[in-house]
Design an enzyme around this catalytic site. Structure first.
Site, mmCIF file in Angstrom:
data_model
loop_
_atom_site.group_PDB
_atom_site.id
_atom_site.type_symbol
_atom_site.label_atom_id
_atom_site.label_comp_id
_atom_site.label_asym_id
_atom_site.label_seq_id
_atom_site.Cartn_x
_atom_site.Cartn_y
_atom_site.Cartn_z
ATOM 1 N N SER A 61 0.851 -1.188 0.000
ATOM 2 C CA SER A 61 0.000 0.000 0.000
ATOM 3 C C SER A 61 0.884 1.234 0.000
ATOM 4 O O SER A 61 2.105 1.137 0.089
ATOM 5 C CB SER A 61 -0.913 -0.004 1.227
ATOM 6 O OG SER A 61 -0.155 0.333 2.375
ATOM 7 N N LYS A 62 0.221 2.387 -0.074
ATOM 8 C CA LYS A 62 0.956 3.657 -0.185
ATOM 9 C C LYS A 62 1.979 3.855 0.932
ATOM 10 O O LYS A 62 3.053 4.397 0.716
ATOM 11 C CB LYS A 62 -0.037 4.822 -0.162
ATOM 12 C CG LYS A 62 -0.602 5.114 -1.524
ATOM 13 C CD LYS A 62 -0.834 6.625 -1.691
ATOM 14 C CE LYS A 62 -1.406 6.912 -3.060
ATOM 15 N NZ LYS A 62 -2.807 6.468 -3.209
ATOM 16 N N ARG A 63 1.596 3.412 2.129
ATOM 17 C CA ARG A 63 2.500 3.684 3.253
ATOM 18 C C ARG A 63 3.838 2.960 3.109
ATOM 19 O O ARG A 63 4.793 3.262 3.812
ATOM 20 C CB ARG A 63 1.818 3.362 4.589
ATOM 21 C CG ARG A 63 1.749 1.898 4.903
ATOM 22 C CD ARG A 63 0.849 1.581 6.066
ATOM 23 N NE ARG A 63 0.362 0.227 5.940
ATOM 24 C CZ ARG A 63 1.016 -0.836 6.364
ATOM 25 N NH1 ARG A 63 2.171 -0.697 6.966
ATOM 26 N NH2 ARG A 63 0.520 -2.042 6.187
#
Ligand code: GLU
Length: 470
Positions: free
Chosen positions: A244-246
């Site tokens: 994911s983005k994180r």
């Protein structure tokens, strides 16, 4: 596939965003297998979802593939342009009784689902029009075309990565092939396009595994040659969680902008899900030679940014100096505002490259370390450099300058002089070298300073040093 037929592979992205590393890995695996076998690698843009597909995304995907140097054979196929052909196949199946018209209204289907939900049953189309005569439908009522899928037995996918994956046919409902507005569904489009493009092998993310069962049902109904599937586990973040983005950059373009080389990305993406013993550094020609479907891993690979950096450092070191200078120039050109390399700056950069490339993990790092080579004339000092250039240091610098005024301008000779000067003054070499560095670069860290004096040349070095002499 007959024995003498070469494999045909494809990458079939939906143009709804950037080229992500997961997609890039899929493209790479298909490309590698095509190149390994002497087969073909085709590109199909799956732009049937008109609302979510954008021309910008198409451009970004093409740019990403080009940057990764994953070249495709022949022209790009745009799925949306083939809607007529998709319709033709749906109608052929209908005419043959292998598909049927379903007149169930959306409200009716909602009701059906609600009842299934209430009864704790799985939600799926109940086949209410499967055996009904279309003449029972109200005149002019809209209809979809559904596949008359087998209701008993199993659909088995002999997946080259996952092994045999079995689906009970009773759990797969009669999927829609053509919507009431005459547009084909994704399932129909994929199967028809793969067939018409002669695709023999499909390597893709395992999020498509369930689709494979439905697609296989359709392929079998059509009596078309079966494709070989390989569903690759999705990439996970360093912590093992779904990407994911994180977890950081996901778009291929972001890696480019951070200064990773295409060769690095190919090697890195290859190792995210494919292995050859313990080999980490696998240049592309070697990968083409070795790549096989059997060695694709069954468990999700994790991103490892340290490995990425190590690989990039390796490929930076292995790259020709002038090619690296071109890369740095590119990078500077993409800055806002864009910077350009003057002819003299480029010359210095190339001269310093053997030293610079030993130290850089990314092109950005390399460009930052080389920044003092891009400007002409005296440097302004950062705080640390200003501190190094104390009055004493400036006076020493002036004295030292007189000793090098007309020596042979090589790093070696300059270092000898600096040592002799330090000895004579009772200083350590660093007490001479560090002020030199500060004056020459405006910073307190730089590549080896005597080599850099040589790279900058006598005239430019003297200009820079003199400006800071007391
Ligand atoms: N267009 C699909 C996607 O981008 C891939 C379809 C396929 O590979 O069969 O996820």
């Amino acid at each position: 596939m007959t024995d003498n037929q070469k494999p045909v592979l494809r990458f079939a992205p939906s143009p709804t965003g950037m080229l992500h590393i997961g997609g890039a890995r899929t493209a790479l695996f298909n490309w590698l297998y095509a190149r390994h076998t002497g087969g073909k690698f085709l590109l199909r843009i799956e732009d049937t979802d008109r609302e979510r597909s954008t021309p910008e995304a198409v451009a970004a995907i093409i740019e990403g593939l080009k940057w990764l140097e994953l070249d495709w054979d022949g022209d790009i196929t745009y799925q949306a342009s083939r809607a007529g052909r998709h319709r033709e196949i749906a109608e052929k199946l209908l005419a043959e009784g292998k598909a049927y018209r379903c007149f169930a209204t959306p409200a009716e289907l909602d009701e059906m689902r609600a009842a299934q939900r209430a009864a704790g049953k799985p939600i799926r189309y109940d086949g209410r029009w499967r055996d009904r005569d279309p003449s029972e439908a109200p005149a002019g009522a809209p209809s979809v075309i559904r596949l008359r899928a087998p209701q008993t037995g199993e659909t088995i996918i002999h997946d080259v990565v996952q092994g045999d994956v079995r689906y009970a046919n009773e759990q797969l409902d009669d999927m829609i092939l053509l919507r009431s507005d005459g547009t084909p569904t994704y399932m129909l489009a994929v199967v028809v396009d793969d067939h018409d493009m002669g695709v023999t092998h499909i390597i893709r993310g395992d999020d498509h595994l369930n689709n494979a069962a439905r697609q296989m049902q359709l392929i079998r109904t059509l009596g078309w040659p079966e494709v070989i599937y390989g569903h690759v586990p999705l990439i996970h973040g360093p912590d093992g969680a779904k990407l994911s983005k994180r977890h950081g950059a996901q778009a291929v373009g972001e890696y480019r902008d951070m200064g990773y080389l295409p060769e690095t990305m190919r090697n890195y993406l290859l190792r995210l899900g494919w292995s050859h013993g313990n080999d980490e550094t696998i240049p592309t020609p070697q990968a083409v030679e070795w790549f096989n479907l059997e060695s694709i891993g069954k468990s999700p690979a994790r991103l490892d940014f340290k490995k990425l950096d190590n690989l990039n450092a390796h490929y930076i070191r292995a790259m020709a100096d002038d090619a690296l200078a071109d890369e740095v120039a590119h990078l500077l050109g993409r800055e806002t505002p864009p910077r350009t390399l003057s002819v003299s700056a480029r010359k210095r950069l190339i001269a310093a490259m053997p030293t610079l490339k030993e130290r850089a993990k990314t092109l950005l790092e390399l460009a930052a370390a080389a920044e003092f080579l891009f400007t002409d004339g005296p440097r302004s000092l950062d705080d640390a450099a200003a501190k190094v250039l104390s009055d004493d240091a400036r006076r020493n610098l002036g004295e030292f300058l007189t000793t090098i005024a007309d020596i042979d301008w090589t790093g070696h000779a300059l270092e000898e002089k600096a040592r002799a000067f330090a000895d004579a003054k009772g200083l350590k070499l660093g007490q001479v070298a560090q002020p030199l560095r500060a004056a020459l670069t405006g910073r307190t860290t730089s590549p080896p300073i005597f080599a850099m004096l040589e790279v900058l040349g006598r005239e430019e070095s003297i200009k820079r040093l003199t400006a800071h002499v007391l």
